[in-house]
Design a protein around this motif. Structure first.
Motif, PDB file in Angstrom:
ATOM      1  N   SER A 110      18.984   6.209  -7.236  1.00  0.00           N
ATOM      2  CA  SER A 110      19.096   4.888  -7.193  1.00  0.00           C
ATOM      3  C   SER A 110      20.383   4.609  -8.114  1.00  0.00           C
ATOM      4  CB  SER A 110      18.016   4.259  -7.831  1.00  0.00           C
ATOM      5  OG  SER A 110      17.739   4.714  -9.171  1.00  0.00           O
ATOM      6  N   GLU A 111      20.559   5.344  -9.143  1.00  0.00           N
ATOM      7  CA  GLU A 111      21.760   5.412 -10.005  1.00  0.00           C
ATOM      8  C   GLU A 111      21.978   6.484 -10.868  1.00  0.00           C
ATOM      9  OE1 GLU A 111      21.344   2.959 -13.703  1.00  0.00           O
ATOM     10  OE2 GLU A 111      19.582   2.432 -12.994  1.00  0.00           O
ATOM     11  N   VAL A 157      18.922   8.658 -12.122  1.00  0.00           N
ATOM     12  CA  VAL A 157      17.809   7.965 -11.737  1.00  0.00           C
ATOM     13  C   VAL A 157      17.380   8.163 -10.426  1.00  0.00           C
ATOM     14  CG1 VAL A 157      16.644   5.704 -12.065  1.00  0.00           C
ATOM     15  CG2 VAL A 157      18.564   6.317 -13.583  1.00  0.00           C
ATOM     16  N   ARG A 192      15.595   7.329  -6.830  1.00  0.00           N
ATOM     17  CA  ARG A 192      14.982   6.234  -5.900  1.00  0.00           C
ATOM     18  C   ARG A 192      13.728   7.151  -5.348  1.00  0.00           C
ATOM     19  NH1 ARG A 192      14.171   5.785  -0.960  1.00  0.00           N
ATOM     20  NH2 ARG A 192      15.477   7.507  -0.499  1.00  0.00           N
ATOM     21  N   ASN A 236      12.644   6.085 -10.766  1.00  0.00           N
ATOM     22  CA  ASN A 236      13.316   4.827 -10.681  1.00  0.00           C
ATOM     23  C   ASN A 236      12.131   3.861 -11.631  1.00  0.00           C
ATOM     24  OD1 ASN A 236      15.476   2.649 -10.395  1.00  0.00           O
ATOM     25  ND2 ASN A 236      13.899   1.770  -9.025  1.00  0.00           N
ATOM     26  N   ASN A 237      11.049   4.070 -11.349  1.00  0.00           N
ATOM     27  CA  ASN A 237      10.106   3.143 -11.908  1.00  0.00           C
ATOM     28  C   ASN A 237       9.814   3.545 -13.426  1.00  0.00           C
ATOM     29  OD1 ASN A 237       9.241   1.630  -9.550  1.00  0.00           O
ATOM     30  ND2 ASN A 237       8.322   3.730  -8.737  1.00  0.00           N
ATOM     31  N   ASN A 271      11.961   4.666 -15.232  1.00  0.00           N
ATOM     32  CA  ASN A 271      13.204   4.377 -16.072  1.00  0.00           C
ATOM     33  C   ASN A 271      13.171   2.980 -16.428  1.00  0.00           C
ATOM     34  OD1 ASN A 271      16.112   4.685 -16.781  1.00  0.00           O
ATOM     35  ND2 ASN A 271      16.427   3.249 -15.247  1.00  0.00           N
ATOM     36  N   PRO A 320       8.155   5.481  -3.966  1.00  0.00           N
ATOM     37  CA  PRO A 320       9.373   5.205  -4.001  1.00  0.00           C
ATOM     38  C   PRO A 320       9.621   4.092  -3.271  1.00  0.00           C
ATOM     39  CG  PRO A 320       8.983   7.037  -2.385  1.00  0.00           C
ATOM     40  CD  PRO A 320       7.922   6.828  -3.438  1.00  0.00           C
ATOM     41  N   TYR A 345      15.746   1.767  -0.054  1.00  0.00           N
ATOM     42  CA  TYR A 345      16.857   1.083  -0.614  1.00  0.00           C
ATOM     43  C   TYR A 345      16.970  -0.258  -0.420  1.00  0.00           C
ATOM     44  CZ  TYR A 345      21.772  -0.252  -1.199  1.00  0.00           C
ATOM     45  OH  TYR A 345      22.746  -1.180  -1.538  1.00  0.00           O
ATOM     46  N   GLU A 371      10.850  -5.636 -11.039  1.00  0.00           N
ATOM     47  CA  GLU A 371       9.800  -4.749 -11.347  1.00  0.00           C
ATOM     48  C   GLU A 371       8.633  -5.039 -12.057  1.00  0.00           C
ATOM     49  OE1 GLU A 371       8.173  -0.931 -11.121  1.00  0.00           O
ATOM     50  OE2 GLU A 371      10.212  -1.114 -10.672  1.00  0.00           O
TER      51      GLU A 371
END
Length: 386
Positions: free
Chosen positions: A97-98, A137, A139, A251-252, A254, A325, A328, A335
């Motif tokens: 994701s990043e 990170v 996804r 991602n979560n 993070n 997940p 996208y 969140e």
């Protein structure tokens, strides 16, 4: 395993209260003693702050300036190596994701020198291995996806474009006494693949006559906040070698980690550039020793509240790790975290002092941080984050 089956749990606004009540009854995790170490910093160890040993802000600023070009080198390396794996409208199924980057803040550099009692600039540049940080990170953090992404390091290690110095596989404390097949449930990368990376790096060093070996903690690095991640320490060789920390996480997790970093610093008496007056005020009951001075059992009130809050922090991380997940999507994702299931303070105390346990809910803390960020941006539109 005494962990609820909450894979894919996501709070929808209309069912927020129902989800809260449901999780109060079924989401009970055992948290041990209070947190003593930073749950996110590489090689985090419990150290006591010592203002007398802190370097000046001017020296910390000079160190940060000195590292600017090194940080850019790390960013270029990571973008060149993994940038094509970040999800986008064209490639929505990409696993990342990043790719995040950060250069340790001036305040954090100064504070850490105080706790470690490092004084010279050379010592700080050598010993403070998390001055430059990056993160992958995910996804989609399925283990086979994580291993496949990390596999890109193999040819880079073999060609000596990067060196693997250390690996820490962060596991939640709740799995400490479980069999390995259960304890590994929260791992991002597989232990087999991490050992493969380590073996290849050791072999490269051996062939070059270097007796150095990769340091590792793969199955016994437990975090009391139930934080899950894989941390690496890498070095980019060259005339001026650059050491950097790499965090691999979903991602979560993070999203929760960003809030928890600030919470941890606040509870530990450290400064955070991302905190704000509203956020600080919420934590006054837990950080201001004089807040409950009029109460004969003030110490007991604070200690009980901290224990409950630390338990909640741990439950937040477990829930975040077990979420499915997200597909996208363009635009910002809001969140939703586990609602606060506990009353931190007795009802009469909350009424008397005008405080509320709900203020410590990570959903509320996230809103407070976002409001502070927007306010800061409006006041300083010309400011740029380095």
């Amino acid at each position: 395993m005494n962990i609820p089956a909450i894979m894919g749990f996501r709070l929808a606004a209309p069912n927020y209260e129902a989800a809260k009540q449901n999780n109060i009854s079924k989401f009970g995790l055992r948290m041990s003693s209070p947190l003593q170490a930073d749950t996110v910093s590489f090689r985090g160890t419990p150290k006591l702050a010592n203002k007398q040993w802190e370097i000046s802000k001017e020296t910390a600023r000079a160190i940060r300036r000195k590292l600017a070009s090194s940080a850019q080198k790390v960013e270029s390396f990571m973008q060149d190596s993994f940038g094509d794996l970040v999800a986008s409208e064209k490639y929505p199924k990409n696993p990342l994701s990043e790719i995040g980057f950060r250069l340790k803040s001036i305040g954090s550099i100064a504070e850490k020198t105080g706790s470690r009692q490092w004084s010279s600039v050379d010592e700080i540049l050598t010993e403070m291995t998390d001055l430059i940080g990056a993160k992958l990170v995910f996804r989609d953090a399925a283990r086979n996806k994580v291993d496949a992404v990390l596999d890109r390091f193999i040819p880079l290690i073999k060609s000596r474009k990067v060196e693997l110095i250390e690996v820490e596989n962060k596991r939640p404390i709740i799995v400490k006494n479980l069999p390995e097949y259960q304890a590994s449930e929260f791992d991002y990368a597989s232990i087999d693949f991490l050992n493969k990376m380590i073996a290849i790096q050791n072999d490269v060093w051996k062939k070059g006559g270097n007796k150095q070996r990769v340091k590792k903690r793969l199955d016994d690095d437990f975090t009391k906040a139930n934080y899950c991640a894989t941390h690496f320490l890498f070095k980019l060789p060259g005339k001026t070698p650059v050491t950097f920390e790499l965090q691999v996480l979903g991602n979560n997790v993070n999203a929760a980690k960003h809030i928890d970093d600030i919470v941890y610093k606040k509870l530990d008496g450290k400064n955070s550039s991302e905190s704000n007056p509203e956020f600080d005020k919420i934590f006054e009951p837990l950080t201001n020793k004089k807040f409950f001075a009029a109460e004969p059992n003030a110490k007991e009130i604070v200690e009980n509240a901290k224990k409950k809050f630390e338990k909640y922090r741990g439950e937040v991380f477990i829930l975040q790790r077990r979420k499915e997940p997200l597909p996208y999507h363009k635009g910002k994702h809001v969140e939703l975290f586990l609602p606060m299931p506990y009353k931190l303070f007795p009802s009469d105390i909350e009424i008397k002092y005008g405080i509320s346990s709900a203020d410590f809910d990570y959903n509320n803390l996230n809103r407070v941080l976002q409001r502070g960020k927007k306010k800061s941006t409006k006041q300083k539109p010309e400011a740029k984050k380095v």
